[in-house]
Write a protein that holds these residues in place. Structure first.
Motif, PDB file in Angstrom:
ATOM      1  N   GLY A  43      42.563  33.941  42.801  1.00 45.58           N
ATOM      2  CA  GLY A  43      42.975  32.580  43.098  1.00 45.58           C
ATOM      3  C   GLY A  43      44.299  32.189  42.477  1.00 45.58           C
ATOM      4  O   GLY A  43      44.951  31.241  42.921  1.00 45.58           O
ATOM      5  N   GLU A  44      44.723  32.919  41.454  1.00 46.11           N
ATOM      6  CA  GLU A  44      46.000  32.643  40.796  1.00 46.11           C
ATOM      7  C   GLU A  44      47.120  33.536  41.316  1.00 46.11           C
ATOM      8  O   GLU A  44      48.236  33.486  40.821  1.00 46.11           O
ATOM      9  N   GLY A  45      46.798  34.402  42.291  1.00 47.25           N
ATOM     10  CA  GLY A  45      47.806  35.267  42.885  1.00 47.25           C
ATOM     11  C   GLY A  45      48.001  36.603  42.199  1.00 47.25           C
ATOM     12  O   GLY A  45      48.885  37.361  42.573  1.00 47.25           O
ATOM     13  N   ALA A  46      47.170  36.926  41.205  1.00 47.22           N
ATOM     14  CA  ALA A  46      47.296  38.207  40.508  1.00 47.22           C
ATOM     15  C   ALA A  46      46.673  39.319  41.342  1.00 47.22           C
ATOM     16  O   ALA A  46      45.616  39.128  41.963  1.00 47.22           O
ATOM     17  N   LEU A  47      47.301  40.482  41.361  1.00 39.51           N
ATOM     18  CA  LEU A  47      46.803  41.636  42.099  1.00 39.51           C
ATOM     19  C   LEU A  47      45.708  42.359  41.330  1.00 39.51           C
ATOM     20  O   LEU A  47      45.758  42.447  40.099  1.00 39.51           O
ATOM     21  N   HIS A  48      44.732  42.896  42.083  1.00 41.35           N
ATOM     22  CA  HIS A  48      43.625  43.646  41.510  1.00 41.35           C
ATOM     23  C   HIS A  48      43.322  44.838  42.405  1.00 41.35           C
ATOM     24  O   HIS A  48      43.535  44.782  43.621  1.00 41.35           O
ATOM     25  N   LEU A  49      42.769  45.898  41.804  1.00 38.29           N
ATOM     26  CA  LEU A  49      42.354  47.097  42.522  1.00 38.29           C
ATOM     27  C   LEU A  49      40.873  47.335  42.260  1.00 38.29           C
ATOM     28  O   LEU A  49      40.396  47.062  41.148  1.00 38.29           O
ATOM     29  N   SER A  50      40.157  47.866  43.249  1.00 36.60           N
ATOM     30  CA  SER A  50      38.742  48.180  43.066  1.00 36.60           C
ATOM     31  C   SER A  50      38.336  49.334  43.958  1.00 36.60           C
ATOM     32  O   SER A  50      38.712  49.383  45.128  1.00 36.60           O
ATOM     33  N   TRP A  64      36.843  44.898  39.542  1.00 37.98           N
ATOM     34  CA  TRP A  64      38.211  44.552  39.943  1.00 37.98           C
ATOM     35  C   TRP A  64      39.102  44.727  38.724  1.00 37.98           C
ATOM     36  O   TRP A  64      38.923  44.068  37.709  1.00 37.98           O
ATOM     37  N   VAL A  65      40.076  45.629  38.819  1.00 42.93           N
ATOM     38  CA  VAL A  65      40.984  45.921  37.712  1.00 42.93           C
ATOM     39  C   VAL A  65      42.292  45.181  37.950  1.00 42.93           C
ATOM     40  O   VAL A  65      42.971  45.418  38.957  1.00 42.93           O
ATOM     41  N   PRO A  66      42.662  44.290  37.047  1.00 50.46           N
ATOM     42  CA  PRO A  66      43.946  43.600  37.206  1.00 50.46           C
ATOM     43  C   PRO A  66      45.112  44.590  37.158  1.00 50.46           C
ATOM     44  O   PRO A  66      45.192  45.425  36.248  1.00 50.46           O
TER      45      PRO A  66
END
Length: 176
Positions: A43-50, A64-66
């Motif tokens: 929601g804050e626009g930070a990217l995550h990988l999973s 979810w890894v930032p």
């Protein structure tokens, strides 16, 4: 103990909007099947990988890894070009599955952010991480989010460790 060693409370977890998914080969020559991962924004626009699926049945974490945490894990290696072991990536996760680092390395290699090191079982930072991050934000802003959080058909694996940060139960554990 670092700030990310303790799992955050369920009510403090941001909701994720996945916008990309890819199925890729694993790095180990002994591994079979494909690994499927997603890229999302919170929601804050930070990217995550999973990792969302793993053919071959090995345990994996759906946490979810930032992306920022991945950058922090490799901070001193970004400019040095030194090769590093897969274990270096384990700190990006709350969960401590032995497979987390290798699966994250496979994702980062597929995205062009890592390459084989010396020896080839090690890794080296490569590519333009800032440009990649900018491109992902542009895709997230212009694309249609993935409609389902389920695994692609035909891709089966055993999950262990932490679930996606957007779990309804909030316990953060997968027991399937």
């Amino acid at each position: 103990m670092s700030d990310h060693d303790a799992a955050p409370a369920a009510d403090s977890l941001p909701s994720m909007t996945p916008f990309r998914e890819a199925s890729i080969p694993k790095l180990s020559e002994r591994a079979s099947g494909l690994l499927t991962y997603r890229v999302a924004v919170d929601g804050e626009g930070a990217l995550h990988l999973s990792v969302v699926a793993n053919q071959g049945g090995a345990y994996f974490s759906t946490e979810w890894v930032p992306f920022q945490r991945v950058r922090e894990c490799l901070g001193d290696l970004m400019a040095s070009g030194a090769s590093f072991p897969t274990a270096r990536l384990l700190d990006a996760y709350h969960g401590r599955s032995v497979n987390n680092g290798g699966f994250l390395a496979a994702i980062l290699r597929h995205e062009g952010l890592l390459q084989a090191g010396d020896p080839p079982t090690r890794h080296r930072v490569s590519g333009d991480w800032d440009a990649w991050e900018t491109a992902q934000h542009e895709l997230a802003a212009s694309g249609v989010p993935l409609a389902s959080a389920s695994s692609p058909s035909g891709v089966k694996g055993r999950r262990r460790g932490r679930r996606s940060r957007a779990t309804p139960s909030g316990d953060g554990h997968a027991n399937t």
